[in-house]
Write a protein that holds these residues in place. Structure first.
Motif, PDB file in Angstrom:
ATOM      1  N   HIS A 180      13.566  -4.595   2.220  1.00 31.39           N
ATOM      2  CA  HIS A 180      12.216  -4.054   2.437  1.00 31.39           C
ATOM      3  C   HIS A 180      11.903  -2.900   1.483  1.00 31.39           C
ATOM      4  O   HIS A 180      11.241  -1.921   1.858  1.00 31.39           O
ATOM      5  N   LYS A 183       8.221  -2.115   1.023  1.00 34.95           N
ATOM      6  CA  LYS A 183       7.657  -1.372   2.160  1.00 34.95           C
ATOM      7  C   LYS A 183       7.975   0.118   2.037  1.00 34.95           C
ATOM      8  O   LYS A 183       7.151   0.975   2.371  1.00 34.95           O
ATOM      9  N   ILE A 184       9.180   0.436   1.559  1.00 36.64           N
ATOM     10  CA  ILE A 184       9.548   1.844   1.353  1.00 36.64           C
ATOM     11  C   ILE A 184       8.613   2.478   0.327  1.00 36.64           C
ATOM     12  O   ILE A 184       8.084   3.583   0.538  1.00 36.64           O
ATOM     13  N   ASN A 185       8.362   1.773  -0.777  1.00 42.95           N
ATOM     14  CA  ASN A 185       7.455   2.296  -1.799  1.00 42.95           C
ATOM     15  C   ASN A 185       6.036   2.443  -1.259  1.00 42.95           C
ATOM     16  O   ASN A 185       5.358   3.446  -1.524  1.00 42.95           O
ATOM     17  N   ASP A 186       5.579   1.437  -0.511  1.00 45.35           N
ATOM     18  CA  ASP A 186       4.213   1.469   0.014  1.00 45.35           C
ATOM     19  C   ASP A 186       4.041   2.564   1.069  1.00 45.35           C
ATOM     20  O   ASP A 186       2.977   3.188   1.165  1.00 45.35           O
ATOM     21  N   THR A 187       5.076   2.802   1.856  1.00 49.27           N
ATOM     22  CA  THR A 187       4.987   3.777   2.954  1.00 49.27           C
ATOM     23  C   THR A 187       5.165   5.209   2.473  1.00 49.27           C
ATOM     24  O   THR A 187       4.410   6.113   2.857  1.00 49.27           O
ATOM     25  N   TYR A 188       6.158   5.422   1.626  1.00 55.06           N
ATOM     26  CA  TYR A 188       6.526   6.788   1.244  1.00 55.06           C
ATOM     27  C   TYR A 188       6.150   7.148  -0.190  1.00 55.06           C
ATOM     28  O   TYR A 188       6.173   8.325  -0.551  1.00 55.06           O
ATOM     29  N   GLU A 254      10.389  13.028   1.841  1.00 55.80           N
ATOM     30  CA  GLU A 254       9.509  12.653   2.957  1.00 55.80           C
ATOM     31  C   GLU A 254      10.283  12.501   4.263  1.00 55.80           C
ATOM     32  O   GLU A 254       9.752  11.968   5.242  1.00 55.80           O
ATOM     33  N   VAL A 257      15.166   8.238   5.714  1.00 57.09           N
ATOM     34  CA  VAL A 257      14.739   6.845   5.592  1.00 57.09           C
ATOM     35  C   VAL A 257      15.941   5.948   5.845  1.00 57.09           C
ATOM     36  O   VAL A 257      17.023   6.174   5.298  1.00 57.09           O
TER      37      VAL A 257
END
Length: 308
Positions: A180, A183-188, A254, A257
């Protein structure tokens, strides 16, 4: 700086040693040419040398030839000390490998200046070697993670494959991918994604043996090459790596994670001469995709390729 002083005359040797020590050099002495050549050819020996031309066992020219016959990177700057002043003698000394010469009796100021020139040349050589090594590192390593880049790790893999083939030992591969990661890039954000890549790289280096190789194979994908590693050993070690990655906290700007990896694994058992190494890589990569489809955070072993 260390300097080798070679002279078979004990009085001259002692007087020159005192002079050099007054200039701030750490003086290593030799009383014949064989001893001088041995000291200079030893790893970590002096890189600056003041050699008398006339010595027993091996003269100054012989010392120069011995030193220049080595095939090592570190350059040694050699000054010949001689009472000879003819052009032919000077040419013979330089052709034998001397960098400079001083005629006896030498003036203190000239000696100091010529030694300073030698030191400056060695410093320039060191800078060139450092720049060359930096360029070599950049050409073979990933800029973000400092792991081997794709070309570098594949070169190492082929070398390990050749060694395993010669010695008939098993060779294992792991291709792993951060689950994922999009998703990590998109979220954070991408800066956190870069932090995750750096931390995963650090853990992977620590979790394998010093002789194993880890490379960034592309994006969030890594290739691990494990020499002399059987299928049974790979099953244990791959799951140890997977479990450790999923257990440790990844602290970023952030916050914490959670990270896990999926693995495609394969062991190359001897004899393996008939199968191209690229087929093993493709099989391990296909196994990685099956690990993703199976729910991620797991290890899937590849089928053995068939020799063509």
């Amino acid at each position: 700086m260390k300097i080798l002083l070679a002279d078979d005359d004990p009085v001259s040797l002692r007087l020159m040693q005192r002079t050099l020590e007054n200039y701030g050099y750490e003086v290593v002495t030799a009383t014949d040419g064989v001893q001088a050549a041995k000291i200079l050819c030893n790893p970590g020996g002096p890189r600056l040398a003041l050699i008398d031309w006339m010595m027993p066992e091996l003269d100054g020219l012989g010392v120069c030839r011995e030193v220049r016959g080595r095939h090592e990177d570190a350059y040694i700057y050699i000054l010949l000390l001689t009472s000879r002043q003819s052009s032919d003698d000077i040419v013979s000394g330089l052709e034998a490998g001397a960098d400079d010469y001083l005629t006896k009796p030498c003036h203190a100021a000239e000696l100091k200046a010529r030694l300073h020139t030698g030191r400056r040349i060695l410093q320039l050589e060191d800078k060139l070697v450092e720049a060359r090594e930096e360029m070599r590192f950049k050409a073979t390593h990933d800029a973000l993670t400092s792991l081997w880049n794709r070309g570098g790790i594949l070169t190492l893999l082929r070398a390990e494959f050749s060694r395993a083939t010669r010695h008939r030992t098993p060779l294992s591969l792991l291709i792993c991918d951060i689950d994922h990661f999009k998703k990590i890039n998109d979220t954070y954000g991408h800066p956190v994604g870069d932090e995750i890549l750096q931390q995963v790289s650090h853990y992977l280096r620590d979790l394998v043996r010093p002789e194993d190789c880890v490379g960034r194979f592309g994006g969030e994908e890594f290739l691990i090459v494990l020499g002399d590693c059987s299928r049974a050993t790979l099953e244990v070690r791959s799951n140890e790596i997977r479990e450790e990655i999923s257990r440790v906290p990844f602290l970023t700007q952030e916050g914490s994670v959670s990270v896990s990896l999926s693995f495609g694994a394969i062991t190359i058992e001897p004899p393996c001469e008939a199968v191209d190494i690229d087929l093993y890589v493709k099989k391990a990569d296909a196994a990685l995709y099956r690990a993703k489809a199976a729910g991620r955070n797991c290890v899937v072993f590849a089928e053995q390729p068939v020799a063509v």
